[in-house]
Motif scaffolding. Structure first.
Motif, short mmCIF file in Angstrom:
data_model
loop_
_atom_site.label_atom_id
_atom_site.label_comp_id
_atom_site.label_asym_id
_atom_site.label_seq_id
_atom_site.Cartn_x
_atom_site.Cartn_y
_atom_site.Cartn_z
N ASP A 1 -3.61 2.30 -9.41
CA ASP A 1 -2.19 2.34 -8.99
C ASP A 1 -1.58 0.95 -9.04
O ASP A 1 -0.43 0.76 -9.44
CB ASP A 1 -2.07 2.82 -7.54
N MET A 2 -2.39 -0.02 -8.60
CA MET A 2 -1.88 -1.39 -8.50
C MET A 2 -1.54 -1.92 -9.90
O MET A 2 -0.52 -2.58 -10.09
CB MET A 2 -2.96 -2.26 -7.84
N LEU A 3 -2.39 -1.60 -10.88
CA LEU A 3 -2.15 -2.10 -12.24
C LEU A 3 -1.01 -1.35 -12.94
O LEU A 3 -0.52 -1.80 -13.97
CB LEU A 3 -3.44 -2.02 -13.06
N ALA A 4 -0.62 -0.22 -12.36
CA ALA A 4 0.54 0.48 -12.91
C ALA A 4 1.84 -0.23 -12.53
O ALA A 4 2.90 0.04 -13.10
CB ALA A 4 0.57 1.93 -12.41
N PHE B 1 0.82 -1.22 0.00
CA PHE B 1 0.00 0.00 0.00
C PHE B 1 0.85 1.27 0.00
O PHE B 1 0.35 2.34 -0.33
CB PHE B 1 -0.97 -0.01 1.17
N ALA B 2 2.11 1.14 0.37
CA ALA B 2 3.02 2.29 0.24
C ALA B 2 3.28 2.60 -1.23
O ALA B 2 3.57 3.73 -1.61
CB ALA B 2 4.33 2.02 0.98
N LEU B 3 3.16 1.56 -2.07
CA LEU B 3 3.38 1.74 -3.51
C LEU B 3 2.11 2.07 -4.27
O LEU B 3 2.12 2.76 -5.29
CB LEU B 3 3.98 0.46 -4.11
N ALA B 4 0.98 1.50 -3.81
CA ALA B 4 -0.27 1.60 -4.58
C ALA B 4 -1.47 1.52 -3.64
O ALA B 4 -1.55 0.60 -2.83
CB ALA B 4 -0.33 0.47 -5.60
N LYS B 5 -2.39 2.49 -3.78
CA LYS B 5 -3.55 2.52 -2.88
C LYS B 5 -4.86 2.25 -3.59
O LYS B 5 -5.90 2.08 -2.96
CB LYS B 5 -3.62 3.88 -2.18
N ILE C 1 -3.65 -10.58 -7.45
CA ILE C 1 -3.94 -9.17 -7.17
C ILE C 1 -4.16 -8.40 -8.46
O ILE C 1 -5.11 -7.60 -8.59
CB ILE C 1 -2.80 -8.54 -6.33
N ARG C 2 -3.34 -8.66 -9.45
CA ARG C 2 -3.53 -7.97 -10.74
C ARG C 2 -4.84 -8.41 -11.40
O ARG C 2 -5.57 -7.59 -11.96
CB ARG C 2 -2.34 -8.23 -11.67
#
Ligand code: SF4
Length: 220
Positions: free
Chosen positions: A71-74, A63-67, A97-98
């Motif tokens: 964001d996650m798919l980036a 979650f520090a990288l993607a919220k 997750i993806r």
């Protein structure tokens, strides 16, 4: 050992557990809704076969990288896997997750559904994760069944099921309404503190006189 326990005894077991396991309850926290639902889904996917502290470390790093799903798919799969390494099975979990984020955006516009059916239609979300999200994020009266709850219920005789999903289905039918809000807390705390996997504390257990496993002389 025969089971499960009759309904009046099921209610008595809950009554005793609610007294023996007081403290924080879901009722005190209240529902949170979106965007917590997204984090809950991801955290639950990370928790499979992982200790709580490792799941938390993986979730914090991710979650520090993607919220958000976007964001996650980036992130590519290897970046997600690297972040979630502490929780184990990281390659498979990164893939899930993806897939979850892709379906959430494509089918639900990025909004996590608040029904079991809707949640379980998403990749990586089984009944346990769906019920945890329904209970903790959306405030529904649902007892989520994890490994602790599954073990405890079938030792005592609240249920007589071989899998966590079947335990969940039986519990839903057999639990009085008043237990549905906080039953998960009572059962999980009881499973962590008293009816532990390897060394259950049967001699000090508040339901030993009713427990089918104990009465049959089978403590595991
Ligand atoms: S008597 Fe033992 S096995 Fe039965 S619920 Fe209590 S701790 Fe668990």
């Amino acid at each position: 050992m025969t089971g499960p326990l009759p309904e009046d005894q099921v209610e008595e077991v809950y009554r005793r557990l609610s007294q023996a396991m007081p403290g924080r309850t879901r009722g005190a926290k209240g529902p949170k809704g979106q965007p917590d639902a997204f984090r809950s889904c991801i955290s639950c996917m990370l928790s499979a076969q992982s200790l709580d502290r490792n799941t938390a470390a993986a979730a914090n790093a991710l979650f520090a990288l993607a919220k958000t799903p976007q964001d996650m798919l980036a992130l590519d799969e290897s970046e997600i896997a690297e972040a979630i390494k502490p929780c184990g099975l990281y390659n498979r979990k990164a893939r899930n997750i993806r897939a979850f984020c892709t379906a959430l955006l494509a089918d639900r516009g990025g909004v996590v559904p608040d029904t079991r059916q809707g949640l379980m239609a998403l990749p990586g979300i089984g009944r346990k994760c769906a019920d945890i999200v329904l209970s903790f994020t959306f405030g529904k009266d649902v007892i989520a069944v994890d490994t602790h709850v599954h073990r405890v219920c079938n030792r005592i005789g609240l249920t007589d099921a071989k899998t966590a999903d079947k335990t969940a289905a039986q519990l839903e039918q057999r639990s009085p309404r008043w237990t549905l809000r906080d039953g998960h807390f009572w059962l999980i705390q009881f499973g962590k503190r008293i009816c532990t996997a390897r060394a259950p504390k049967c001699e000090t257990c508040p339901v030993s006189d009713m427990c089918l496993s104990y009465r049959a002389g089978q403590k595991g």
